[in-house]
Write a protein that holds these residues in place. Structure first.
Motif, PDB file in Angstrom:
ATOM      1  N   TYR A 109      62.068  30.622   5.757  1.00  0.00           N
ATOM      2  CA  TYR A 109      60.867  30.534   6.567  1.00  0.00           C
ATOM      3  C   TYR A 109      60.486  29.085   6.764  1.00  0.00           C
ATOM      4  O   TYR A 109      60.741  28.241   5.922  1.00  0.00           O
ATOM      5  CB  TYR A 109      59.698  31.272   5.897  1.00  0.00           C
ATOM      6  N   ASP A 138      63.926  32.033   9.900  1.00  0.00           N
ATOM      7  CA  ASP A 138      63.776  33.379  10.452  1.00  0.00           C
ATOM      8  C   ASP A 138      62.418  33.554  11.119  1.00  0.00           C
ATOM      9  O   ASP A 138      62.262  34.416  11.985  1.00  0.00           O
ATOM     10  CB  ASP A 138      63.949  34.430   9.351  1.00  0.00           C
ATOM     11  N   VAL A 139      61.444  32.771  10.707  1.00  0.00           N
ATOM     12  CA  VAL A 139      60.121  32.843  11.309  1.00  0.00           C
ATOM     13  C   VAL A 139      59.452  31.485  11.143  1.00  0.00           C
ATOM     14  O   VAL A 139      59.713  30.776  10.166  1.00  0.00           O
ATOM     15  CB  VAL A 139      59.258  33.965  10.665  1.00  0.00           C
ATOM     16  N   THR A 146      62.413  31.726  18.244  1.00  0.00           N
ATOM     17  CA  THR A 146      62.203  32.158  16.866  1.00  0.00           C
ATOM     18  C   THR A 146      60.849  32.860  16.746  1.00  0.00           C
ATOM     19  O   THR A 146      59.865  32.366  17.287  1.00  0.00           O
ATOM     20  CB  THR A 146      62.235  30.949  15.916  1.00  0.00           C
ATOM     21  N   PRO A 147      60.773  34.008  16.063  1.00  0.00           N
ATOM     22  CA  PRO A 147      59.465  34.649  15.875  1.00  0.00           C
ATOM     23  C   PRO A 147      58.470  33.658  15.273  1.00  0.00           C
ATOM     24  O   PRO A 147      58.758  33.001  14.273  1.00  0.00           O
ATOM     25  CB  PRO A 147      59.767  35.802  14.913  1.00  0.00           C
ATOM     26  N   THR A 148      57.307  33.546  15.887  1.00  0.00           N
ATOM     27  CA  THR A 148      56.320  32.547  15.492  1.00  0.00           C
ATOM     28  C   THR A 148      54.981  33.224  15.230  1.00  0.00           C
ATOM     29  O   THR A 148      54.541  34.057  16.020  1.00  0.00           O
ATOM     30  CB  THR A 148      56.168  31.471  16.582  1.00  0.00           C
ATOM     31  N   ILE A 187      53.680  38.126   7.749  1.00  0.00           N
ATOM     32  CA  ILE A 187      54.765  37.211   8.115  1.00  0.00           C
ATOM     33  C   ILE A 187      56.109  37.911   7.942  1.00  0.00           C
ATOM     34  O   ILE A 187      57.008  37.773   8.781  1.00  0.00           O
ATOM     35  CB  ILE A 187      54.679  35.930   7.264  1.00  0.00           C
ATOM     36  N   ALA A 243      56.756  40.186  10.789  1.00  0.00           N
ATOM     37  CA  ALA A 243      57.107  39.521  12.054  1.00  0.00           C
ATOM     38  C   ALA A 243      58.597  39.274  12.172  1.00  0.00           C
ATOM     39  O   ALA A 243      59.129  39.151  13.283  1.00  0.00           O
ATOM     40  CB  ALA A 243      56.353  38.189  12.169  1.00  0.00           C
ATOM     41  N   VAL A 244      59.297  39.187  11.042  1.00  0.00           N
ATOM     42  CA  VAL A 244      60.740  38.960  11.076  1.00  0.00           C
ATOM     43  C   VAL A 244      61.467  40.200  11.581  1.00  0.00           C
ATOM     44  O   VAL A 244      62.443  40.112  12.327  1.00  0.00           O
ATOM     45  CB  VAL A 244      61.253  38.570   9.674  1.00  0.00           C
TER      46      VAL A 244
END
Length: 447
Positions: free
Chosen positions: A11, A179-180, A199-201, A442, A445-446
């Motif tokens: 992360y 990954d996030v 990238t997932p934010t 969090i 979100a991944v």
């Protein structure tokens, strides 16, 4: 930005202030400031004309330009030369010497562990039993701790909306491949760079949502950022999640559909009251960041408390106030003091309306008197919010000592208000940890 592993995942946390991280204690060590990221405002300055140059000797003989040449150089040319100098400085910063390159490569290899099914040793995070391994950072960007006053504000502005910050953030995320990404909501330039990588934010909001919607995005700051293509609301909408690290019941925008986020609850930890003496105890804590005009506010508060049958502790947070703050027989002045140890023993907090101090006091069930010292921050919202909720009162920072004295006496005598503050503390302490809720979101979100 902080890079960590959580379970077998990695992360990246990017924040203008590391204290806003929802995962306390997870940073292995502070990341170094890297001027190559362009966030510290380094400039290549042309040297002033030398004495030899003023005598119109040749540049080769004098080591600098002649006075005539200096005067004839246009402003545009000088700016272009400064830009070229900054590019050369960035290039040199990226060309590490051999020994540094080897150390950097070793750090990179350590920071990318193999993805295995085995348990990783680390700090337990969240109810699902995930673990977190601190990863040695290779690079970092931080702009808010670059001094105080005007210098600090300029550094923050560069971090929020610097012309090259988005690109630097994009390259950093692409290089670290987390990954996030978890980004401070008030840093739209890095946020845009992270979003551009795909990238997932996740955006972190570290005060009441009403401030972000109505003041930050809806005010002058949002309009100025919008002119640079960085309108905060538009960027927040693109995030995988929006985490508001505050209490939805106290937040005037709790559940506001414009944010469409998750109110995690406060990340501050409280405790019940401890036995105390017969005289009321008061904690005075204004901002730990320097702001003009704080010393007179402190002096008026001390003068007000000196005339009351109370005992008080004033903590200045180590801020250079620009002058001496004298104590009083019943008022002790300290630079630093652990608020977590003091709050269970006090009856009232006199503060500036900072979100962290406010929520920490309320988590202990302590009411507040708020004197906002920074008109640009959320403090002007938090004071009236507490007064509307019946757990505090607010006064302007230039209130006279008599007004402060009367407000303190009224708050100490208001048993109904003190009961509401105590009930608020018990409610906040009974909620799930905001840090754990944020960590779980969090992870979600991944995917």
């Amino acid at each position: 930005m902080f890079s960590t592993t959580l379970g077998a995942r990695r992360y990246a946390l990017w924040s203008g202030d590391s204290r806003t991280s929802p995962l306390p204690g997870t940073m292995a060590r502070p990341m170094r400031d890297d001027s190559s990221l362009g966030l510290r405002g380094h400039r290549t300055r042309r040297p002033a004309p030398t004495r030899a140059a003023r005598a119109n000797r040749s540049p080769a003989a004098s080591g600098g330009p002649t006075l005539d040449a200096w005067r004839s150089t246009s402003r545009t040319t000088r700016r272009e030369r400064a830009r070229r100098g900054r590019r050369r400085e960035d290039a040199r910063a990226h060309r590490r010497p051999g020994r540094q390159r080897a150390a950097h490569a070793r750090g990179r290899r350590r920071s990318r562990p193999a993805r295995t099914r085995g348990r990783h040793r680390g700090t337990r995070v969240g109810a699902r039993g995930r673990t977190l391994d601190p990863v040695p950072p290779a690079e970092a960007a931080t702009g808010t701790n670059s001094g105080s006053g005007a210098r600090g504000m300029r550094a923050l502005a560069r971090l929020m909306a610097g012309a090259s910050t988005s690109e630097q953030a994009r390259r950093l995320v692409a290089d670290r491949r987390p990954d996030v990404v978890v980004a401070d909501c008030m840093t739209p330039a890095p946020l845009r760079g992270a979003l551009e990588t795909g990238t997932p934010t996740v955006a972190l909001f570290h005060t009441f949502g009403a401030y972000w919607v109505d003041t930050f995005d809806g005010g002058a700051t949002g309009r100025i950022l919008g002119m640079r293509g960085l309108r905060p609301m538009g960027l927040w909408a693109q995030c995988a999640d929006r985490l508001l690290l505050t209490d939805a019941e106290l937040d005037p925008a709790g559940g506001d559909a414009r944010l469409s986020g998750t109110w995690t609850g406060t990340t501050e930890v409280g405790a019940g009251p401890l036995p105390r003496g017969t005289r009321p105890r008061i904690l005075v804590a204004l901002s730990s960041s320097s702001w003009p005009g704080m010393l007179p506010v402190y002096r008026r508060i001390v003068e007000a408390l000196a005339g009351l049958p109370v005992d008080a502790v004033v903590t200045t947070g180590g801020v250079d106030l620009g002058g001496e703050l004298a104590a009083a027989p019943n008022v002790e002045v300290r630079g630093w003091a652990p608020h977590a140890e003091l709050l269970p023993t006090v009856d009232l907090v006199v503060g500036h309306g900072g979100h962290s101090t406010t929520m920490k006091a309320l988590a202990h069930g302590v009411p507040l008197l708020v004197l906002p010292v920074n008109p640009t921050a959320d403090q002007r919202l938090i004071g009236p919010t507490l007064q509307s909720a019946g757990v505090g009162q607010w006064l302007p920072k230039n209130a006279r000592p008599t007004a402060v004295r009367d407000a303190v006496a009224a708050l100490l005598d208001d048993t109904a208000l003190r009961a509401r503050a105590g009930a608020t503390g018990r409610r906040l302490r009974g909620l799930p940890s905001g840090a754990e809720v944020a960590a779980e979101r969090i992870l979600a979100a991944v995917g």
